[in-house]
Design a protein around this motif. Sequence first.
Motif, mmCIF file in Angstrom:
data_model
loop_
_atom_site.group_PDB
_atom_site.id
_atom_site.type_symbol
_atom_site.label_atom_id
_atom_site.label_comp_id
_atom_site.label_asym_id
_atom_site.label_seq_id
_atom_site.Cartn_x
_atom_site.Cartn_y
_atom_site.Cartn_z
ATOM 1 N N VAL A 30 48.322 29.528 48.493
ATOM 2 C CA VAL A 30 49.044 30.775 48.233
ATOM 3 C C VAL A 30 49.492 30.767 46.774
ATOM 4 N N TYR A 31 49.226 31.883 46.090
ATOM 5 C CA TYR A 31 49.568 32.024 44.679
ATOM 6 C C TYR A 31 50.461 33.240 44.488
ATOM 7 N N ASP A 32 51.558 33.066 43.770
ATOM 8 C CA ASP A 32 52.424 34.182 43.388
ATOM 9 C C ASP A 32 51.985 34.600 41.985
ATOM 10 N N VAL A 33 51.207 35.688 41.898
ATOM 11 C CA VAL A 33 50.625 36.125 40.628
ATOM 12 C C VAL A 33 51.407 37.283 39.996
ATOM 13 N N THR A 34 52.619 37.500 40.476
ATOM 14 C CA THR A 34 53.438 38.614 39.979
ATOM 15 C C THR A 34 53.554 38.600 38.462
ATOM 16 N N SER A 35 53.853 37.447 37.885
ATOM 17 C CA SER A 35 54.041 37.378 36.429
ATOM 18 C C SER A 35 52.725 37.464 35.669
ATOM 19 N N PHE A 36 51.598 37.407 36.372
ATOM 20 C CA PHE A 36 50.275 37.452 35.737
ATOM 21 C C PHE A 36 49.643 38.847 35.806
ATOM 22 N N MET A 37 50.279 39.762 36.515
ATOM 23 C CA MET A 37 49.680 41.081 36.749
ATOM 24 C C MET A 37 49.286 41.791 35.456
ATOM 25 N N HIS A 40 46.205 39.885 33.593
ATOM 26 C CA HIS A 40 44.897 39.708 34.229
ATOM 27 C C HIS A 40 43.855 40.580 33.540
ATOM 28 N N PRO A 41 42.760 39.973 33.078
ATOM 29 C CA PRO A 41 41.737 40.733 32.342
ATOM 30 C C PRO A 41 41.166 41.918 33.122
ATOM 31 N N GLY A 42 41.125 41.818 34.435
ATOM 32 C CA GLY A 42 40.603 42.910 35.252
ATOM 33 C C GLY A 42 41.634 43.958 35.606
ATOM 34 N N GLY A 43 42.877 43.740 35.199
ATOM 35 C CA GLY A 43 43.951 44.674 35.505
ATOM 36 C C GLY A 43 44.623 44.350 36.823
ATOM 37 N N ASP A 44 45.781 44.949 37.034
ATOM 38 C CA ASP A 44 46.541 44.663 38.255
ATOM 39 C C ASP A 44 45.885 45.253 39.499
ATOM 40 N N GLU A 45 45.090 46.314 39.340
ATOM 41 C CA GLU A 45 44.437 46.928 40.493
ATOM 42 C C GLU A 45 43.513 45.947 41.199
ATOM 43 N N VAL A 46 42.843 45.112 40.414
ATOM 44 C CA VAL A 46 41.917 44.128 40.986
ATOM 45 C C VAL A 46 42.679 43.146 41.871
ATOM 46 N N LEU A 47 43.820 42.694 41.400
ATOM 47 C CA LEU A 47 44.619 41.751 42.182
ATOM 48 C C LEU A 47 45.220 42.435 43.407
ATOM 49 N N LEU A 48 45.711 43.645 43.242
ATOM 50 C CA LEU A 48 46.305 44.360 44.368
ATOM 51 C C LEU A 48 45.268 44.648 45.460
ATOM 52 N N ALA A 49 44.031 44.840 45.070
ATOM 53 C CA ALA A 49 42.975 45.146 46.034
ATOM 54 C C ALA A 49 42.686 43.986 46.977
ATOM 55 N N VAL A 50 43.058 42.771 46.615
ATOM 56 C CA VAL A 50 42.759 41.613 47.460
ATOM 57 C C VAL A 50 43.999 41.041 48.137
ATOM 58 N N THR A 51 45.095 41.786 48.121
ATOM 59 C CA THR A 51 46.278 41.360 48.873
ATOM 60 C C THR A 51 46.037 41.664 50.345
ATOM 61 N N GLY A 52 46.725 40.957 51.212
ATOM 62 C CA GLY A 52 46.608 41.209 52.638
ATOM 63 C C GLY A 52 45.337 40.695 53.262
ATOM 64 N N LYS A 53 44.638 39.798 52.557
ATOM 65 C CA LYS A 53 43.440 39.172 53.103
ATOM 66 C C LYS A 53 43.208 37.858 52.366
ATOM 67 N N ASP A 54 42.236 37.105 52.835
ATOM 68 C CA ASP A 54 41.842 35.886 52.124
ATOM 69 C C ASP A 54 40.956 36.329 50.962
#
Length: 134
Positions: A30-37, A40-54
């Motif tokens: 488990v990674y808390d990537v809040t401070s990296f949003m 992130h080179p791909g933007g925060d949308e990329v990270l948000l899109a993979v929340t709630g799953k593996d």
Amino acid sequence: MAGEKKVFGFEEVASHNVTKDCWLIIAGKVYDVTSFMDEHPGGDEVLLAVTGKDATNDFEDIGHSESAREMMEKYHIGEIDASTIPLKRTHVTPQQVPGNPDKGDDMLIKILQFLVPILILGLAFAIRQYTKSE
């Protein structure tokens, strides 16, 4: 106790799914990537899109560099309890924090990026016309 990581349930991790509070599951960790949003080179949308799953497959499909993999360690906060991961989960759209003040600035920048070159061309044309008339 030092160096011991916490074990999280799937639902707890999945509930951290907004820009200001974002956790990911990658390879059982488990990674808390809040401070990296914002970084992130791909933007925060990329990270948000993979929340709630593996997010392991998504992470691996991109082909992250070794330095990116090393950087992940500073965001590692624990392990996922594999017994809490649903066998099949419907997609949950991540919730965005309303009213991001930076988004208004983006619109102004886009307008200026359009208008400034036009103003420069207009000025150059006017100077050329002025020097021709002399």
